[in-house]
Design an enzyme around this catalytic site. Structure first.
Site, PDB file in Angstrom:
ATOM      1  N   GLY A 240       0.824  -1.195   0.000  1.00 18.76           N
ATOM      2  CA  GLY A 240       0.000   0.000   0.000  1.00 18.76           C
ATOM      3  C   GLY A 240       0.859   1.246   0.000  1.00 18.76           C
ATOM      4  O   GLY A 240       1.998   1.236  -0.477  1.00 18.76           O
ATOM      5  N   SER A 241       0.303   2.317   0.582  1.00 17.80           N
ATOM      6  CA  SER A 241       0.987   3.608   0.521  1.00 17.80           C
ATOM      7  C   SER A 241       2.133   3.682   1.536  1.00 17.80           C
ATOM      8  O   SER A 241       2.182   2.916   2.497  1.00 17.80           O
ATOM      9  CB  SER A 241      -0.016   4.715   0.833  1.00 17.80           C
ATOM     10  OG  SER A 241      -0.452   4.575   2.174  1.00 17.80           O
ATOM     11  N   GLY A 245       2.555   2.236   5.398  1.00 20.72           N
ATOM     12  CA  GLY A 245       3.762   1.522   5.827  1.00 20.72           C
ATOM     13  C   GLY A 245       4.415   2.153   7.046  1.00 20.72           C
ATOM     14  O   GLY A 245       4.942   1.460   7.917  1.00 20.72           O
ATOM     15  N   GLU A 262       5.727  -3.435   0.885  1.00 13.17           N
ATOM     16  CA  GLU A 262       5.803  -3.102  -0.535  1.00 13.17           C
ATOM     17  C   GLU A 262       4.960  -1.849  -0.691  1.00 13.17           C
ATOM     18  O   GLU A 262       3.748  -1.913  -0.819  1.00 13.17           O
ATOM     19  CB  GLU A 262       5.279  -4.276  -1.358  1.00 13.17           C
ATOM     20  CG  GLU A 262       5.811  -4.301  -2.761  1.00 13.17           C
ATOM     21  CD  GLU A 262       4.767  -3.835  -3.739  1.00 13.17           C
ATOM     22  OE1 GLU A 262       4.873  -2.655  -4.155  1.00 13.17           O
ATOM     23  OE2 GLU A 262       3.873  -4.608  -4.096  1.00 13.17           O
ATOM     24  N   CYS A 296       1.732   0.171  -8.701  1.00 13.95           N
ATOM     25  CA  CYS A 296       2.851   0.743  -7.940  1.00 13.95           C
ATOM     26  C   CYS A 296       4.084   0.813  -8.834  1.00 13.95           C
ATOM     27  O   CYS A 296       5.010   1.562  -8.555  1.00 13.95           O
ATOM     28  CB  CYS A 296       3.102  -0.039  -6.669  1.00 13.95           C
ATOM     29  SG  CYS A 296       3.406  -1.746  -6.960  1.00 13.95           S
TER      30      CYS A 296
END
Ligand code: UN1
Length: 508
Positions: A240-241, A245, A262, A296
């Protein structure tokens, strides 16, 4: 143009074919909404998992782990092989759900399911290749070796843009490694998750694997937090963003759990004077405009040599003008919708900021598709010629915006490539072997993925996937990423009748 009515019918048909047994209520009822970016409407409501139920799911997965960890790995592989078969059988059904929920065009939705099938094949092979090393001991009559053991419950948190493949990367590998899984998908894509859960449960029952090896929890922040904070979850693998994270990483570290992150990317492609421009344009257009800029790995920055930049921008914008934008389920469409209004607002804001910084914006306008699509957000992909790399260029805006920067020396290009806080993917288009090798060298691209003569997106599952810096440092999918899902034990065995100590120490 698909209507909400059509989309509901497609979801129901896919659920029937897959055998997903969940009550999908019409909107307005209790539960969480399942919406579609295709028309921007809520299609169904579905049951929500409470934090308490999440803890029960974790307890179930922890219980299942106690038998799964000692099930031989090749036997564990049979479960994943069966999942792969079911995915082959239901490829079109799962892809339909991906199109409805994430707005991917049919070919990319099918590609995403293929990525699941590929990782299942990979994991089945891996189930017979979980090797440790034997190391030469410094002591006579001793053997030194490494054993890899299952880790425990893996909490998998996934994003809307790859609603099923990223779950499969984690789950296929975790299951052959002897772990069990609790999955929290994006709140934006519950339907694909329900379908995948039905398939894994069927695969487990078909091969006689224990129940609860893989659990699904549906909900928002509270559900995610229950997963992140639970000490029974040995590894949290979160996609995710960067913002997400930053919260997940320290919270899991606080309890000494493991994380695999990730997070965002801000991927660049360098185009050198020797590049094959036909190939470069094709690679750039797919990476920058494909998936409506919502991977991404999406190409967000073009770093073009001053001698090719004008031609390149001209050709890219010409290609953009001919891209069919619209209903992702319709044949021929290449660019589907943005996921929601917020994504569109973020795009508008980013373009405004780029303009204020002296950027020349081409494209990036809203397109109205169909009569009822007022709540849906379709856009033309944007190319923005920037006079310099201002702050906005360093941000990841999850939309099809390609900032164009120029360079004169390769050192400068590499510096620009590495100037952003994220470090996921990168590419160079060149026919000069020196330039290509330099880009891949230790003082070249600082990203987890560095490609030559292909775009930044569309990685195969065989390689390790992930990136450096704010991308989080995790590696998922192929190569030896499996090591993140296991714990390593170093074993020294003394088969002599002496007790020599290491480092020549004498004691008594
Ligand atoms: C993602 O966007 O989170 O390399 C994953 C790619 C895909 C995976 C993207 N195979 O573009």
């Amino acid at each position: 143009m698909s209507t909400a009515h059509d989309l509901r019918a497609r979801v129901r048909a896919a659920f029937d074919a897959i055998g997903a047994q969940v009550d999908l209520a019409e909107p307005g009822g209790p539960g969480l909404p399942a919406s579609t970016p295709v028309t921007g409407e809520v299609l169904f409501t579905h049951p929500e998992t409470t934090p308490e139920q999440t803890r029960t799911a974790i307890a179930d997965a922890a219980q299942a782990f106690t038998t799964w960890r000692t099930t031989p790995a090749p036997v564990r592989g049979q479960l994943v092989a069966r999942l792969g078969e079911l995915l082959r059988e239901h490829k079109a059904d799962v892809a339909t759900l991906v199109t409805v929920e994430a707005g991917k065009i049919t070919s990319e939705a099918l590609g995403e399911v293929q990525e699941m099938i590929d990782i299942c094949d990979f994991a089945v092979g891996l189930s017979r290749q979980l090797y440790g090393r034997t190391i030469a001991s410094e002591r006579p009559g001793h053997r030194l070796m490494e054993n890899w053991h299952p880790l425990g419950v893996v909490g998998v948190i996934t994003a809307f843009n790859f609603p099923v493949a990223v779950w499969a990367w984690n789950t296929a590998v975790a299951l052959v490694c002897g772990d069990t899984v609790v999955w929290k998908p994006s709140e934006l894509t519950p339907l694909t998750a329900i379908a995948c859960q039905a398939l894994i449960e069927r695969a487990a029952s078909d091969v006689g694997a224990p129940a609860h090896l893989s659990r699904l929890v549906l909900g928002g922040r509270e559900v995610g937090e229950a997963l992140v904070d639970d000490p029974r979850v040995a590894l949290v693998s979160a996609t995710g963003s960067v913002r997400m994270g930053r919260q997940v990483g320290p919270r899991v570290a606080e309890r000494f759990g493991r994380v695999l992150l990730e997070l965002g990317g801000n991927n660049a492609a360098v185009v050198t004077p020797s590049a094959d421009l036909d190939l470069a344009v094709r690679g750039i257009v797919f990476s920058a405009a494909g998936t409506a800029g919502q991977r991404c790995t999406t190409l967000r920055r073009l770093i073009a040599h001053t001698s090719v930049v004008d031609t390149l921008v001209e050709r890219i914008t010409a290609a953009y003008r001919s891209l069919p934008i619209g209903d992702p389920a319709a044949e021929g469409t290449l660019v589907g919708p943005l996921i929601h209004e917020t994504a569109y607002r973020d795009m508008v804001r980013a373009l405004e900021r780029a303009r204020n910084d002296g950027g020349e914006v081409i494209g990036g306008e809203r397109v109205h598709v169909g009569d009822e699509a007022t709540e849906a957000f379709y856009v033309t992909p944007a190319v923005v010629r920037m006079p310099a790399q201002t702050e906005i260029v360093h941000n990841e805006t999850f939309a099809p915006i390609l900032y164009v920067l120029t360079y004169t020396t390769l050192d400068e290009a590499i510096e620009l490539n590495n100037a952003v806080p994220q470090g996921l993917s990168s590419a160079i288009f060149t026919t000069d072997v020196r330039e290509a090798e330099r880009f891949l060298a230790a003082d070249g691209s600082d990203c987890g993925i560095a490609n030559v003569n292909i775009g930044t997106s569309g990685a195969e599952i065989g390689g390790a996937f992930g990136g450096e810096k704010q991308t989080g440092g995790g590696r998922e999918s192929g190569s030896d990423s499996w090591k993140a899902y296991m714990r390593r034990a170093t074993n020294t065995v003394n088969y002599s009748s002496e007790l020599p100590l290491a480092q020549g120490v004498h004691f008594g």
